[in-house]
Scaffold this active site. Structure first.
Site, PDB file in Angstrom:
ATOM      1  N   SER A 128      48.446 -83.954 -68.949  1.00  0.00           N
ATOM      2  CA  SER A 128      48.076 -84.212 -67.555  1.00  0.00           C
ATOM      3  C   SER A 128      47.263 -85.500 -67.424  1.00  0.00           C
ATOM      4  O   SER A 128      46.701 -85.778 -66.365  1.00  0.00           O
ATOM      5  CB  SER A 128      47.316 -83.024 -66.964  1.00  0.00           C
ATOM      6  OG  SER A 128      46.182 -82.716 -67.728  1.00  0.00           O
ATOM      7  N   GLY A 129      47.199 -86.262 -68.499  1.00  0.00           N
ATOM      8  CA  GLY A 129      46.582 -87.588 -68.399  1.00  0.00           C
ATOM      9  C   GLY A 129      45.074 -87.593 -68.578  1.00  0.00           C
ATOM     10  O   GLY A 129      44.394 -88.510 -68.114  1.00  0.00           O
TER      11      GLY A 129
ATOM     12  N   SER B 281      43.156 -87.960 -71.340  1.00  0.00           N
ATOM     13  CA  SER B 281      42.626 -89.023 -72.198  1.00  0.00           C
ATOM     14  C   SER B 281      42.745 -90.388 -71.535  1.00  0.00           C
ATOM     15  O   SER B 281      41.837 -91.219 -71.639  1.00  0.00           O
ATOM     16  CB  SER B 281      43.353 -89.027 -73.554  1.00  0.00           C
ATOM     17  OG  SER B 281      43.147 -87.786 -74.196  1.00  0.00           O
TER      18      SER B 281
ATOM     19  N   GLU C 121      38.440 -83.213 -75.036  1.00  0.00           N
ATOM     20  CA  GLU C 121      38.714 -81.948 -75.749  1.00  0.00           C
ATOM     21  C   GLU C 121      37.545 -80.975 -75.605  1.00  0.00           C
ATOM     22  O   GLU C 121      37.149 -80.305 -76.555  1.00  0.00           O
ATOM     23  CB  GLU C 121      38.978 -82.206 -77.239  1.00  0.00           C
ATOM     24  CG  GLU C 121      40.027 -83.262 -77.526  1.00  0.00           C
ATOM     25  CD  GLU C 121      41.455 -82.771 -77.403  1.00  0.00           C
ATOM     26  OE1 GLU C 121      41.684 -81.705 -76.787  1.00  0.00           O
ATOM     27  OE2 GLU C 121      42.347 -83.468 -77.911  1.00  0.00           O
TER      28      GLU C 121
END
Ligand code: ZN
Length: 190
Positions: free
Chosen positions: A13-14, A16, A86
């Site tokens: 879903s982008g 990073s 993360e």
């Protein structure tokens, strides 16, 4: 006043890319950011935020015993924003450290991560981010198989079969993860 943000989304879903973008925006204004990422493997000395489009930069690794609050507090220069990739893999105590960075140091913290694992249980880090964050933001992406919004992560083993049980975190192995909608999670058109 600083706030704690949890920006969650399914795989791909982008997240990073968004971290790298936010960091770039701050740095363009000569404001410094600290980027952290959770490192599951204790042997890793360095962490990275890596995006699928190829951009990558170093991040401070968070191991199970890392005190994120102390690292931020000891910075010699003022920190404008703390970014955490993360975040789902963090422990409850790490999330509490993030709340202290916001409340005691008055520095905004943005945590990015998955909400649910492939079994559709919350990750520990995500559970406490949902409980403690001031702002929740869903990062949207589309289901791998249909046109619906992806809200779950499907795990598929090396033989192409969906996996619904087992350890929450798999290191190594040939399994792949796909962003999927609820319907395709239950009955993936594999
Ligand atoms: Zn679907």
């Amino acid at each position: 006043m600083a706030q704690l943000y949890f920006r969650y989304g399914a795989m791909n879903s982008g997240k990073s890319i968004e971290i790298l973008k936010v960091a770039h925006n701050y740095e363009e204004q000569n404001k410094s950011v600290l980027i952290f990422t959770s490192v599951l493997d204790d042997r890793d000395e360095v962490g990275y935020v890596s995006s699928r489009i190829g951009l990558r930069r170093e991040a401070i690794p968070i191991h199970p015993h890392t005190d994120v609050f102390e690292i931020v507090r000891r910075q010699p220069e003022p920190v404008s924003c703390v970014l955490v990739d993360e975040v789902q893999f963090l422990k409850k105590e790490h999330i509490m450290q993030l709340t202290s960075i916001v409340d005691e140091l008055d520095i905004p913290v943005m945590g990015f991560g998955l909400k649910n694992d492939f079994r559709n249980e919350l990750f520990e880090g995500s559970r406490y981010m949902l409980l403690y964050a001031d702002k929740l933001e869903e990062m949207k992406t589309i289901c791998w198989f249909c046109e619906r919004k992806a809200t779950m992560n499907l795990r598929v083993d090396g033989n192409g079969n969906p996996v619904y049980t087992g350890d929450q975190i798999l290191i190594g192995g040939n399994d792949r993860y796909y962003p999927v909608c609820r319907k395709c999670h239950r009955n993936p058109p594999l």
